[in-house]
Motif scaffolding. Structure first.
Motif, PDB file in Angstrom:
ATOM      1  N   TRP A   1     -14.438  18.029  26.733  1.00 42.43           N
ATOM      2  CA  TRP A   1     -15.777  18.316  26.398  1.00 42.43           C
ATOM      3  C   TRP A   1     -16.522  19.385  26.850  1.00 42.43           C
ATOM      4  O   TRP A   1     -17.178  20.149  26.226  1.00 42.43           O
ATOM      5  N   ASN A   2     -15.911  20.161  27.903  1.00 44.17           N
ATOM      6  CA  ASN A   2     -16.188  21.604  28.252  1.00 44.17           C
ATOM      7  C   ASN A   2     -15.841  22.667  27.155  1.00 44.17           C
ATOM      8  O   ASN A   2     -16.655  23.440  27.093  1.00 44.17           O
ATOM      9  N   SER A   3     -14.645  22.329  26.628  1.00 44.48           N
ATOM     10  CA  SER A   3     -14.393  23.367  25.442  1.00 44.48           C
ATOM     11  C   SER A   3     -15.324  23.049  24.297  1.00 44.48           C
ATOM     12  O   SER A   3     -15.759  23.950  23.759  1.00 44.48           O
ATOM     13  N   ALA A   4     -15.581  21.792  24.029  1.00 47.98           N
ATOM     14  CA  ALA A   4     -16.574  21.431  22.799  1.00 47.98           C
ATOM     15  C   ALA A   4     -17.833  22.229  23.071  1.00 47.98           C
ATOM     16  O   ALA A   4     -18.602  22.645  22.297  1.00 47.98           O
ATOM     17  N   LEU A   5     -18.465  22.008  24.569  1.00 46.21           N
ATOM     18  CA  LEU A   5     -19.766  22.774  24.610  1.00 46.21           C
ATOM     19  C   LEU A   5     -19.733  24.185  24.630  1.00 46.21           C
ATOM     20  O   LEU A   5     -20.897  24.740  24.397  1.00 46.21           O
ATOM     21  N   ALA A   6     -18.674  24.649  25.111  1.00 48.12           N
ATOM     22  CA  ALA A   6     -18.453  26.213  25.089  1.00 48.12           C
ATOM     23  C   ALA A   6     -18.166  26.540  23.655  1.00 48.12           C
ATOM     24  O   ALA A   6     -18.184  28.074  23.403  1.00 48.12           O
ATOM     25  N   SER A   7     -17.721  25.868  22.585  1.00 45.89           N
ATOM     26  CA  SER A   7     -17.380  26.209  21.156  1.00 45.89           C
ATOM     27  C   SER A   7     -18.857  26.919  20.601  1.00 45.89           C
ATOM     28  O   SER A   7     -19.902  26.634  21.290  1.00 45.89           O
ATOM     29  N   PRO A   8     -18.748  27.577  19.649  1.00 40.57           N
ATOM     30  CA  PRO A   8     -19.913  28.198  18.702  1.00 40.57           C
ATOM     31  C   PRO A   8     -20.942  27.002  18.027  1.00 40.57           C
ATOM     32  O   PRO A   8     -22.132  27.294  18.238  1.00 40.57           O
ATOM     33  N   ASP A   9     -20.368  25.849  17.818  1.00 36.96           N
ATOM     34  CA  ASP A   9     -21.095  24.523  17.527  1.00 36.96           C
ATOM     35  C   ASP A   9     -20.303  23.467  17.995  1.00 36.96           C
ATOM     36  O   ASP A   9     -19.193  23.034  17.473  1.00 36.96           O
ATOM     37  N   THR A  10     -20.972  22.632  18.963  1.00 35.47           N
ATOM     38  CA  THR A  10     -20.339  21.316  19.359  1.00 35.47           C
ATOM     39  C   THR A  10     -20.314  20.204  18.244  1.00 35.47           C
ATOM     40  O   THR A  10     -19.103  19.462  18.158  1.00 35.47           O
ATOM     41  N   ARG A  11     -21.035  20.145  17.243  1.00 36.57           N
ATOM     42  CA  ARG A  11     -21.099  19.297  16.052  1.00 36.57           C
ATOM     43  C   ARG A  11     -19.581  19.726  15.361  1.00 36.57           C
ATOM     44  O   ARG A  11     -18.873  18.867  14.895  1.00 36.57           O
TER      45      ARG A  11
ATOM     46  N   LEU B   1     -19.854   8.928  -1.218  1.00 34.74           N
ATOM     47  CA  LEU B   1     -19.625   7.631  -0.657  1.00 34.74           C
ATOM     48  C   LEU B   1     -20.082   7.115   0.588  1.00 34.74           C
ATOM     49  O   LEU B   1     -20.096   5.793   0.656  1.00 34.74           O
ATOM     50  N   CYS B   2     -20.584   7.971   1.315  1.00 32.06           N
ATOM     51  CA  CYS B   2     -21.337   7.374   2.348  1.00 32.06           C
ATOM     52  C   CYS B   2     -22.848   7.477   2.368  1.00 32.06           C
ATOM     53  O   CYS B   2     -23.621   6.950   3.184  1.00 32.06           O
ATOM     54  N   GLY B   3     -23.377   8.154   1.241  1.00 33.34           N
ATOM     55  CA  GLY B   3     -24.856   8.046   0.870  1.00 33.34           C
ATOM     56  C   GLY B   3     -25.528   9.000   1.643  1.00 33.34           C
ATOM     57  O   GLY B   3     -26.820   8.868   1.881  1.00 33.34           O
ATOM     58  N   HIS B   4     -25.101  10.066   2.403  1.00 34.19           N
ATOM     59  CA  HIS B   4     -25.877  10.942   3.177  1.00 34.19           C
ATOM     60  C   HIS B   4     -26.570  11.749   2.454  1.00 34.19           C
ATOM     61  O   HIS B   4     -25.944  12.360   1.324  1.00 34.19           O
ATOM     62  N   ASP B   5     -27.831  12.282   2.695  1.00 32.72           N
ATOM     63  CA  ASP B   5     -28.306  13.569   2.112  1.00 32.72           C
ATOM     64  C   ASP B   5     -27.579  14.833   2.484  1.00 32.72           C
ATOM     65  O   ASP B   5     -27.035  14.847   3.775  1.00 32.72           O
ATOM     66  N   ALA B   6     -27.959  15.844   2.002  1.00 36.74           N
ATOM     67  CA  ALA B   6     -27.304  17.312   2.259  1.00 36.74           C
ATOM     68  C   ALA B   6     -27.659  17.733   3.582  1.00 36.74           C
ATOM     69  O   ALA B   6     -27.011  18.259   4.427  1.00 36.74           O
ATOM     70  N   GLU B   7     -28.937  17.198   3.944  1.00 34.82           N
ATOM     71  CA  GLU B   7     -29.378  17.884   5.424  1.00 34.82           C
ATOM     72  C   GLU B   7     -28.735  17.101   6.388  1.00 34.82           C
ATOM     73  O   GLU B   7     -28.151  17.816   7.665  1.00 34.82           O
ATOM     74  N   ASP B   8     -28.525  15.800   6.374  1.00 31.78           N
ATOM     75  CA  ASP B   8     -27.647  15.069   7.368  1.00 31.78           C
ATOM     76  C   ASP B   8     -26.264  15.474   7.470  1.00 31.78           C
ATOM     77  O   ASP B   8     -25.699  15.579   8.291  1.00 31.78           O
ATOM     78  N   VAL B   9     -25.564  15.797   6.182  1.00 27.82           N
ATOM     79  CA  VAL B   9     -24.168  16.395   6.155  1.00 27.82           C
ATOM     80  C   VAL B   9     -24.158  17.620   6.627  1.00 27.82           C
ATOM     81  O   VAL B   9     -23.184  17.838   7.473  1.00 27.82           O
ATOM     82  N   SER B  10     -25.244  18.447   6.758  1.00 30.58           N
ATOM     83  CA  SER B  10     -25.280  19.829   7.538  1.00 30.58           C
ATOM     84  C   SER B  10     -25.089  19.660   9.013  1.00 30.58           C
ATOM     85  O   SER B  10     -24.437  20.433   9.546  1.00 30.58           O
ATOM     86  N   ASP B  11     -26.041  18.599   9.266  1.00 32.14           N
ATOM     87  CA  ASP B  11     -26.111  18.259  10.806  1.00 32.14           C
ATOM     88  C   ASP B  11     -24.793  17.673  11.231  1.00 32.14           C
ATOM     89  O   ASP B  11     -24.338  17.874  12.397  1.00 32.14           O
ATOM     90  N   LEU B  12     -24.100  16.729  10.594  1.00 32.76           N
ATOM     91  CA  LEU B  12     -22.921  15.979  11.071  1.00 32.76           C
ATOM     92  C   LEU B  12     -21.779  17.162  11.122  1.00 32.76           C
ATOM     93  O   LEU B  12     -21.019  17.285  11.980  1.00 32.76           O
ATOM     94  N   LEU B  13     -21.678  18.114  10.002  1.00 33.75           N
ATOM     95  CA  LEU B  13     -20.353  18.993   9.982  1.00 33.75           C
ATOM     96  C   LEU B  13     -20.751  20.084  10.887  1.00 33.75           C
ATOM     97  O   LEU B  13     -19.669  20.989  11.364  1.00 33.75           O
ATOM     98  N   GLY B  14     -22.100  20.517  11.216  1.00 34.39           N
ATOM     99  CA  GLY B  14     -22.356  21.705  12.007  1.00 34.39           C
ATOM    100  C   GLY B  14     -22.352  23.014  11.340  1.00 34.39           C
ATOM    101  O   GLY B  14     -21.661  24.018  11.666  1.00 34.39           O
ATOM    102  N   VAL B  15     -22.596  23.052   9.925  1.00 38.67           N
ATOM    103  CA  VAL B  15     -22.503  23.986   9.130  1.00 38.67           C
ATOM    104  C   VAL B  15     -23.873  24.338   8.335  1.00 38.67           C
ATOM    105  O   VAL B  15     -24.654  23.175   8.227  1.00 38.67           O
ATOM    106  N   PRO B  16     -24.401  25.273   7.847  1.00 40.04           N
ATOM    107  CA  PRO B  16     -25.496  25.784   7.094  1.00 40.04           C
ATOM    108  C   PRO B  16     -25.713  24.572   5.867  1.00 40.04           C
ATOM    109  O   PRO B  16     -24.722  24.369   5.302  1.00 40.04           O
TER     110      PRO B  16
END
Length: 272
Positions: free
Chosen positions: A144-154, A227-242
């Protein structure tokens, strides 16, 4: 070495490398031979008993409860009997407690766990899905410490999920096979009548086979979007990408799929 074995070994290896200790120093502290510890950290030899794992985790300051769960599961997958697992951990296991994960880890899990399960369901059956998602959060707890120290935890967490899910997904020629997902698509669930469902299932099989050829990041976007029905904004949040990256990946993926999935050829009588 199995993926379940790597799930706890790699965080332990990272913890050792980050500790600054030599093998001799670590061996002196836990009272195990340097050669034994080296063998364990390289994933060689017999599957290790919990006693040595517990001793190492204490010196390396690793959370012991998720480590124990991952160790136990890997032991069973290594064809160790339940009796062996219990015998090899019955004394040492009493020294660990079912402790709670860090508060921010728990908050993150509550936020994304359902979405992680939906993604895993595309590739795995129910039992494997639950195991993969549980393992993901245990692995994240260990690092978890490495995750928090990474550029984006997500983004860090998503890579852990993806690696864990793919390690349990059947592959053909290096690409994941997930045709079983055809039975769980929204399109199939919304259809009535055996003929309509069979036609849609056939189309879905072709689609999923083509999707398996997509680059990893495009595949994830398409799975989450279509397949999961997420909108693009949700996918951006999940993947941690723009958001622009998600839309670009989806656009390129759709272009590829349209190029390889051809409509049925016209019969001779209908040809112009």
């Amino acid at each position: 070495m199995s993926s379940a074995h790597r799930a706890w070994l790699e965080p332990m290896r990272d913890a050792y490398l980050n500790s600054g200790l030599t093998l001799s120093e670590l061996g002196g502290r836990v009272r195990f031979a340097k050669s034994k510890i080296s063998e364990l950290l390289r994933g060689c030899g017999l599957y290790p008993r919990w006693e040595i794992i517990l001793s190492l985790s204490a010196e390396l300051r690793m959370p012991q409860w998720p480590l124990y769960r991952l160790w136990r599961q890997a032991a069973l997958e290594a064809q160790k009997s339940k009796e062996w697992v219990e015998r090899s951990s019955e004394k040492a296991a009493l020294t660990i407690l079912d402790t709670a994960a860090p508060l921010d880890h728990r908050a993150f899990r509550e936020l994304v766990e359902n979405d992680y399960s939906l993604y895993a369901q595309v590739f795995l059956d129910d039992d494997q899905r639950d195991t993969a998602v549980s393992d993901t959060f245990d692995i994240l707890w260990l690092c978890w410490n490495s995750a928090l120290a990474s550029p984006d935890t997500r983004r860090f967490a998503w890579q852990v999920l993806r690696t864990t899910v793919m390690s349990r997904t059947p592959h053909l020629d290096g690409r994941p096979e997930f045709a079983e997902a055809a039975f769980d698509t929204v399109a199939l669930q919304s259809l009535t009548g055996p003929t309509a469902r069979m036609n849609q299932m056939t189309e879905s099989m072709h689609l999923f086979k083509a999707m398996s050829r997509l680059p990893d990041h495009q595949l994830d976007v398409m799975v989450l979007r279509r397949l999961c029905g997420h909108d693009a904004e949700d996918v951006s949040d999940l993947l941690g990408v723009p958001l622009a990256t998600v839309r670009s990946d989806e656009r390129h993926a759709v272009h590829f799929l349209e190029s390889v999935i051809c409509p049925p050829p016209e019969t001779e009588g209908n040809a112009p």
